[in-house]
Design a protein around this motif. Structure first.
Motif, short mmCIF file in Angstrom:
data_model
loop_
_atom_site.label_atom_id
_atom_site.label_comp_id
_atom_site.label_asym_id
_atom_site.label_seq_id
_atom_site.Cartn_x
_atom_site.Cartn_y
_atom_site.Cartn_z
N ARG A 1 0.84 -1.21 0.00
CA ARG A 1 0.00 0.00 0.00
C ARG A 1 0.87 1.25 0.00
NH1 ARG A 1 -0.56 4.13 2.45
NH2 ARG A 1 0.89 3.36 4.03
N CYS B 1 -5.55 7.56 -0.68
CA CYS B 1 -4.66 8.48 0.04
C CYS B 1 -5.44 9.11 1.19
CB CYS B 1 -4.12 9.56 -0.90
SG CYS B 1 -2.81 10.56 -0.16
N TRP B 2 -4.83 9.14 2.34
CA TRP B 2 -5.40 9.75 3.55
C TRP B 2 -5.16 11.25 3.44
CZ3 TRP B 2 -4.46 6.86 8.76
CH2 TRP B 2 -4.97 7.59 9.85
C1 LIG Z 1 -3.05 12.00 9.35
C2 LIG Z 1 -2.53 11.97 7.93
C3 LIG Z 1 -2.78 13.04 7.09
C4 LIG Z 1 -2.33 13.00 5.77
N1 LIG Z 1 -2.64 14.04 4.93
C5 LIG Z 1 -2.25 14.00 3.64
C6 LIG Z 1 -2.66 15.02 2.73
O1 LIG Z 1 -3.40 15.95 3.05
N2 LIG Z 1 -2.23 14.93 1.44
C7 LIG Z 1 -1.43 13.90 0.99
O2 LIG Z 1 -1.08 13.87 -0.18
N3 LIG Z 1 -1.05 12.90 1.83
C8 LIG Z 1 -1.44 12.92 3.13
N4 LIG Z 1 -1.09 11.90 3.98
C9 LIG Z 1 -0.30 10.75 3.47
C10 LIG Z 1 1.15 10.75 3.98
O3 LIG Z 1 1.86 11.80 3.35
C11 LIG Z 1 1.78 9.38 3.65
O4 LIG Z 1 1.08 8.39 4.37
C12 LIG Z 1 3.26 9.32 4.02
O5 LIG Z 1 4.00 10.19 3.21
C13 LIG Z 1 3.84 7.91 3.86
O6 LIG Z 1 3.65 7.42 2.56
P1 LIG Z 1 2.85 6.04 2.30
O7 LIG Z 1 1.42 6.24 2.73
O8 LIG Z 1 2.96 5.80 0.81
O9 LIG Z 1 3.51 4.97 3.11
C14 LIG Z 1 -1.56 11.89 5.30
C15 LIG Z 1 -1.33 10.81 6.15
C16 LIG Z 1 -1.83 10.83 7.44
C17 LIG Z 1 -1.62 9.61 8.32
#
Ligand SMILES: Cc1cc2nc3c(=O)[nH]c(=O)nc-3n(C[C@H](O)[C@H](O)[C@H](O)COP(=O)(O)O)c2cc1C
Length: 196
Positions: A11, A141-142
């Motif tokens: 993921r 994507c979160w």
């Molecule tokens: C609480 C939280 C808020 C996030 N907000 C954003 C966001 O607004 N935009 C975005 O592109 N990614 C967002 N992310 C994704 C993170 O940037 C991402 O999970 C991190 O860089 C690690 O990458 P991966 O998910 O591919 O492992 C968020 C993640 C979390 C947990």
């Protein structure tokens, strides 16, 4: 490696999507997985608002970027000013995850609010959702940036149930070509201590 571990490791946060909408059966599978997350005292204090309306997503994107351009949000100015940046990465489905602020349990821990954890519970539901999506070939994507929108009166348009507070959004869609097979950002390694 078993399928669950493969899914966890594969993921990634997906930031490019195909325009094609995901199937309702896929959406249902993902939402059902979310609802199977653990929650403090089994409160299940979550609500999921599925947005598949392009006009609403465009409006939200514009309003969020407007906020991101404000001087007090200097860290976000560049993204807010970029005409190419879309907060939802053009995903065809966006799910707003809200928590029940009135959820309560019969067992408050003395002096703490720890018996009532809608934000934590919703985070668990989001992870379930994202892993379920990955397991059926759907990107997600979160999104925390969506909180810029929740501060605006236009949040009314989301019809969040009374007493629920919107926390985050999750994008869903088939992955764009550029992001298929993308590698995980490097993981920190010095994160474990053992007491044996
Ligand atoms: C609480 C939280 C808020 C996030 N907000 C954003 C966001 O607004 N935009 C975005 O592109 N990614 C967002 N992310 C994704 C993170 O940037 C991402 O999970 C991190 O860089 C690690 O990458 P991966 O998910 O591919 O492992 C968020 C993640 C979390 C947990």
């Amino acid at each position: 490696m078993n399928e669950v571990l493969k899914t966890i490791k594969n993921r990634r946060s997906v930031r490019q999507y195909q325009a094609e909408q995901i199937k309702d059966v896929e959406l249902t599978t993902i939402l059902e997985a979310a609802s199977y997350a653990p929650s403090g005292h089994n409160c299940q204090p979550w609500h999921f608002t599925v947005i598949q309306n392009k006009d609403l997503l465009n409006l939200m994107n514009e309003k969020i970027k407007e906020q991101m351009r404000l001087p007090q949000h200097e860290w976000a100015n560049k993204m807010g000013e970029s005409s190419r940046f879309n907060v939802f990465y053009e995903a065809p489905t966006v799910i707003i995850v809200s928590g029940d602020e009135t959820a309560s349990s019969p067992l408050p821990l003395a002096g703490t609010n720890f018996h009532y954890t809608p934000l934590v519970d919703c985070a668990g539901a989001i992870v379930n959702m994202m892993l379920a999506a990955e397991s059926i070939g759907i990107g997600s994507c979160w999104l925390g940036l969506v909180n810029f929108f929740f501060a605006l009166p236009e949040t009314e348009k989301l019809h969040i149930p009374e007493n629920y507070k919107p926390f985050f959004a999750v994008t869903l869609g088939y992955k764009g070509e550029k992001v298929i097979g993308q590698l995980a950002p490097k993981r920190k390694t010095d994160i474990i201590s053992y007491i044996r």
